[in-house]
Write an enzyme that holds these catalytic residues in place. Structure first.
Site, mmCIF file in Angstrom:
data_model
loop_
_atom_site.group_PDB
_atom_site.id
_atom_site.type_symbol
_atom_site.label_atom_id
_atom_site.label_comp_id
_atom_site.label_asym_id
_atom_site.label_seq_id
_atom_site.Cartn_x
_atom_site.Cartn_y
_atom_site.Cartn_z
ATOM 1 N N LEU A 1 38.532 23.678 34.169
ATOM 2 C CA LEU A 1 37.598 22.545 34.130
ATOM 3 C C LEU A 1 38.040 21.417 33.197
ATOM 4 O O LEU A 1 37.198 20.617 32.778
ATOM 5 C CB LEU A 1 36.160 23.005 33.818
ATOM 6 C CG LEU A 1 35.520 23.931 34.859
ATOM 7 C CD1 LEU A 1 34.082 24.295 34.458
ATOM 8 C CD2 LEU A 1 35.497 23.305 36.260
ATOM 9 N N ASN B 1 52.021 22.856 31.154
ATOM 10 C CA ASN B 1 50.903 23.092 32.068
ATOM 11 C C ASN B 1 51.372 23.371 33.493
ATOM 12 O O ASN B 1 50.851 24.254 34.154
ATOM 13 C CB ASN B 1 49.968 21.880 32.044
ATOM 14 C CG ASN B 1 48.668 22.149 32.776
ATOM 15 O OD1 ASN B 1 47.940 23.073 32.425
ATOM 16 N ND2 ASN B 1 48.399 21.382 33.808
ATOM 17 N N TYR C 1 56.809 14.674 36.222
ATOM 18 C CA TYR C 1 55.852 15.292 37.144
ATOM 19 C C TYR C 1 56.594 15.916 38.329
ATOM 20 O O TYR C 1 56.435 17.105 38.636
ATOM 21 C CB TYR C 1 54.824 14.261 37.621
ATOM 22 C CG TYR C 1 53.970 14.765 38.753
ATOM 23 C CD1 TYR C 1 53.133 15.863 38.587
ATOM 24 C CD2 TYR C 1 54.028 14.166 40.020
ATOM 25 C CE1 TYR C 1 52.380 16.350 39.644
ATOM 26 C CE2 TYR C 1 53.270 14.649 41.070
ATOM 27 C CZ TYR C 1 52.454 15.739 40.881
ATOM 28 O OH TYR C 1 51.710 16.222 41.927
ATOM 29 N N HIS D 1 44.577 6.154 41.324
ATOM 30 C CA HIS D 1 44.993 6.070 42.727
ATOM 31 C C HIS D 1 44.445 4.834 43.424
ATOM 32 O O HIS D 1 43.336 4.390 43.151
ATOM 33 C CB HIS D 1 44.569 7.335 43.483
ATOM 34 C CG HIS D 1 45.269 8.558 42.985
ATOM 35 N ND1 HIS D 1 44.642 9.521 42.234
ATOM 36 C CD2 HIS D 1 46.564 8.934 43.079
ATOM 37 C CE1 HIS D 1 45.527 10.450 41.906
ATOM 38 N NE2 HIS D 1 46.704 10.116 42.407
ATOM 39 N N ILE E 1 47.623 -5.587 42.394
ATOM 40 C CA ILE E 1 48.747 -5.107 43.216
ATOM 41 C C ILE E 1 49.947 -4.990 42.288
ATOM 42 O O ILE E 1 50.374 -5.985 41.691
ATOM 43 C CB ILE E 1 49.064 -6.083 44.365
ATOM 44 C CG1 ILE E 1 47.851 -6.251 45.282
ATOM 45 C CG2 ILE E 1 50.276 -5.596 45.149
ATOM 46 C CD1 ILE E 1 48.106 -7.163 46.486
HETATM 47 N N1 UFG Z 1 48.904 0.658 43.270
HETATM 48 C C1 UFG Z 1 48.562 -0.650 43.046
HETATM 49 N N2 UFG Z 1 47.494 -0.886 42.230
HETATM 50 C C2 UFG Z 1 46.764 0.102 41.647
HETATM 51 C C3 UFG Z 1 47.121 1.438 41.891
HETATM 52 C C4 UFG Z 1 48.205 1.690 42.708
HETATM 53 O O1 UFG Z 1 49.200 -1.577 43.538
HETATM 54 O O2 UFG Z 1 45.823 -0.209 40.912
HETATM 55 C C5 UFG Z 1 50.027 0.945 44.159
HETATM 56 C C6 UFG Z 1 51.101 1.780 43.512
HETATM 57 O O3 UFG Z 1 52.006 0.955 42.819
HETATM 58 C C7 UFG Z 1 51.723 2.477 44.718
HETATM 59 C C8 UFG Z 1 50.535 2.627 45.694
HETATM 60 O O4 UFG Z 1 49.569 1.701 45.255
HETATM 61 O O5 UFG Z 1 52.667 1.648 45.301
HETATM 62 C C9 UFG Z 1 49.939 4.006 45.696
HETATM 63 O O6 UFG Z 1 49.701 4.377 44.354
HETATM 64 P P1 UFG Z 1 48.914 5.684 43.936
HETATM 65 O O7 UFG Z 1 48.873 5.713 42.448
HETATM 66 O O8 UFG Z 1 47.646 5.765 44.684
HETATM 67 O O9 UFG Z 1 49.839 6.837 44.490
HETATM 68 P P2 UFG Z 1 51.386 7.134 44.188
HETATM 69 O O10 UFG Z 1 52.117 6.790 45.448
HETATM 70 O O11 UFG Z 1 51.864 6.548 42.953
HETATM 71 O O12 UFG Z 1 51.278 8.675 43.899
HETATM 72 C C10 UFG Z 1 51.321 9.650 44.865
HETATM 73 C C11 UFG Z 1 50.592 10.891 44.353
HETATM 74 C C12 UFG Z 1 51.339 11.467 43.155
HETATM 75 C C13 UFG Z 1 52.777 11.691 43.530
HETATM 76 C C14 UFG Z 1 53.398 10.411 44.024
HETATM 77 C C15 UFG Z 1 54.814 10.633 44.473
HETATM 78 O O13 UFG Z 1 49.285 10.568 43.981
HETATM 79 O O14 UFG Z 1 50.760 12.688 42.798
HETATM 80 O O15 UFG Z 1 52.667 9.929 45.139
HETATM 81 O O16 UFG Z 1 55.560 9.474 44.302
HETATM 82 F F1 UFG Z 1 53.489 12.104 42.472
#
Ligand code: UFG
Length: 328
Positions: free
Chosen positions: A33, A91, A140, A188, A206
């Site tokens: 948790l 972890n 990660y 995310h 962005i």
């Molecule tokens: N993004 C933005 N603005 C934000 C948040 C994200 O532009 O406020 C962009 C990021 O730069 C990325 C895309 O949106 O290009 C998606 O970003 P997320 O953070 O939602 O997801 P990621 O692709 O970074 O992460 C995912 C999984 C991770 C994993 C990763 C592998 O959530 O666990 O893919 O690269 F490690």
């Protein structure tokens, strides 16, 4: 016999456990948790246990006959992993190794492991195949790849069979609206855009508009959390059926740019969303798209919510009904 869902109170874990319950499987939730939510537990037995606590873990295996483990318990923030690699190794690697040790002692020989697109690093091909080079660009991804390698050796030495599922971008919420995504902090894209639409934050930034993509923003392969959950069930069934290990990608094979995701979210919600163009976020590859042909062919996986607007719609429903996540 029971299926132990480690990290069952988390986002993907809780959706998988719910699908298992609906299939009348005997489910045991295990979660410390720290990130998970007790209210995401929808039935079965619950143990608040940390995977690093060997004695508590042994007790869970003594008190229950555990046929298979599905392991979601991990930290998953790429940026945080770069700043705190030890925390991630401890972890994500340490805890899973401990779990494997207790499984081996108890004679539990099936595990489905949450892996990630981050094991690939900068992709060699688009779409990415399971056989492509794995060169993580952050701790990660390294920790997830380290566990995949440990699983390979545990299979050889102890006959523990595994399915490792490399997720691309998990998104959306359960169709019932009962469970969904609640991370603190939220990093995310889709939940952050929804927060901007619902006025919980000013705007969405962005991260980078100069990538070599059609509109300059990063392209990702978004997959509905229930489609992910169902892949875990198919993986357990595979382990029951043929006793062999495997690695599978999980995505929809279709990429959407950040601008496209914002556009779809505006259409789905009908709400205005303020957008700010910001600098690139460190470590983001330009394009990540999965080939999921292998799991479709071998396990018959077939996504039900492949459409991005459906994914966003289910997430929107959850965010509207749970503006403060599980704190409601
Ligand atoms: N993004 C933005 N603005 C934000 C948040 C994200 O532009 O406020 C962009 C990021 O730069 C990325 C895309 O949106 O290009 C998606 O970003 P997320 O953070 O939602 O997801 P990621 O692709 O970074 O992460 C995912 C999984 C991770 C994993 C990763 C592998 O959530 O666990 O893919 O690269 F490690």
């Amino acid at each position: 016999m029971a299926i132990l869902v480690a990290g069952g109170a988390g986002y993907i874990g809780s959706h998988t456990a719910l699908e298992l319950l609906e299939k009348k499987e005997d489910v045991i939730y295990l979660d410390n948790l720290t990130k998970g939510h007790k209210d995401a537990v929808m039935g079965g037995k619950f143990y608040q246990v940390d995977l690093l606590d060997t004695e508590a873990l042994r007790k869970v295996f003594r008190e229950n006959e555990i046929e298979a483990v599905i392991d979601f318990a991990a930290f998953s923030l790429v940026g945080e992993s770069v700043n705190e690699p030890i925390k991630y190794y401890q972890n994500n690697v340490g805890a899973t190794i401990n779990l494997l040790k207790v499984m081996q002692e108890a004679g539990t020989k099936k595990i489905v492991f949450s892996s990630t697109a981050a094991t690939y690093g900068e992709p060699e091909n688009v779409p990415i195949l399971e056989s492509d080079r794995t060169e993580p660009t952050n701790p990660y991804g390294e920790t997830k790849l380290a566990v995949e390698k440990a699983l390979k050796w545990a299979d050889r030495a102890y006959g523990i069979k595994y399915v490792s599922l490399r997720y691309f971008n998990a998104a959306g919420a359960h169709i019932s609206g009962k469970i969904g995504e609640d991370h603190t902090p939220e990093t995310h894209l889709i939940p952050l855009i929804l927060d901007a639409a619902l006025g919980k934050r000013e705007s969405i930034s962005i991260f980078g508009t100069d990538y070599p993509t059609q509109d300059g923003t990063c392209v990702r392969d978004y997959i509905h959390v229930t489609d992910l959950a169902n892949a875990h069930i198919l993986a357990v069934e595979k382990l029951r059926r043929d006793h062999t290990s495997a690695v599978y990608n999980l995505g929809n094979g279709k990429g959407f740019s950040v601008r496209e995701v914002i556009h779809v979210t505006k259409e789905v919600t009908g709400l205005p969303i303020k957008v700010i163009e910001a600098e690139r976020r460190a470590g983001d590859p330009a394009v990540l798209i999965a080939s999921s042909d292998k799991i479709k062919k071998e396990l018959g996986w077939n996504p039900r919510f492949a459409d991005l607007s459906t994914i966003v719609e289910t997430a929107f429903r959850w965010h509207q009904s749970h503006p403060n996540g599980y704190e409601n």
